[in-house]
Design an enzyme around this catalytic site. Structure first.
Site, mmCIF file in Angstrom:
data_model
loop_
_atom_site.group_PDB
_atom_site.id
_atom_site.type_symbol
_atom_site.label_atom_id
_atom_site.label_comp_id
_atom_site.label_asym_id
_atom_site.label_seq_id
_atom_site.Cartn_x
_atom_site.Cartn_y
_atom_site.Cartn_z
ATOM 1 N N ALA A 171 0.888 -1.228 0.178
ATOM 2 C CA ALA A 171 -0.004 -0.015 -0.048
ATOM 3 C C ALA A 171 1.033 1.120 -0.181
ATOM 4 O O ALA A 171 0.436 2.216 -0.539
ATOM 5 C CB ALA A 171 -1.044 0.072 1.307
ATOM 6 N N CYS A 172 1.935 1.416 0.672
ATOM 7 C CA CYS A 172 2.809 2.591 0.901
ATOM 8 C C CYS A 172 3.565 2.588 -0.677
ATOM 9 O O CYS A 172 4.090 3.839 -0.464
ATOM 10 C CB CYS A 172 3.823 2.345 2.077
ATOM 11 S SG CYS A 172 4.532 0.811 1.967
ATOM 12 N N ASN A 173 3.796 1.856 -1.373
ATOM 13 C CA ASN A 173 4.239 1.889 -2.658
ATOM 14 C C ASN A 173 3.352 1.969 -3.980
ATOM 15 O O ASN A 173 3.797 1.425 -4.782
ATOM 16 C CB ASN A 173 5.418 0.989 -2.832
ATOM 17 C CG ASN A 173 6.665 1.373 -2.033
ATOM 18 O OD1 ASN A 173 6.890 2.426 -1.739
ATOM 19 N ND2 ASN A 173 7.477 0.120 -1.702
#
Length: 144
Positions: free
Chosen positions: A85-87
């Site tokens: 999710a963070c990338n």
């Protein structure tokens, strides 16, 4: 004044979260994972058996790249994500999956599926059927 607003917003969010039946979402996620593992050979669930957030599954499929699944499921009307999710938007494999010991090829085959509190069993059934078809189609194309 801003601090008061943030406190009120946090309180409203906490109240809304408390009203949700997280156990029901957990059971729906578990049922989806069981169906996928039962019906799609070479399917794996990352973190199965560990404490996880109730609305998200991370699937890996032997011989299938995550980007192909994302595109195929999008055509079927379902939004999933590959990577972490963070990338989101990155073509690199998830650093989280790599840190968990997966090799690059396995990490690139991952897709993240999230459900919401209003997700129905019928919707999950349609998704699982579409996932099964897309995985089979990608595998058939790669064996040509």
């Amino acid at each position: 004044r801003r601090v008061l607003f943030r406190s009120a917003a946090f309180g409203a969010a906490a109240t809304a979260l408390a009203a949700r039946d997280l156990g029901a979402m957990d059971r729906r996620r578990a049922a989806l994972e069981a169906r996928v593992l039962e019906r799609i050979p070479g399917a794996h669930v990352q973190g199965a058996g560990a404490k996880r957030i109730v609305n998200t599954s991370n699937f890996l499929f032997d011989g299938v790249r995550g980007e192909g699944l994302v595109m195929g499921l999008d055509i079927e009307g379902f939004a999933v994500s590959s990577g972490s999710a963070c990338n989101s938007g990155s073509i690199l494999p998830s650093h989280v999956l790599l840190a968990m010991g997966l090799d690059k090829a396995a990490a690139q085959s991952a897709v993240r599926v999230s459900i919401g509190p209003e997700t129905t069993d019928e919707e999950l059934g349609r998704f699982a059927a579409a996932l099964e078809n897309v995985v089979a189609r990608i595998r058939a194309l790669s064996h040509r």
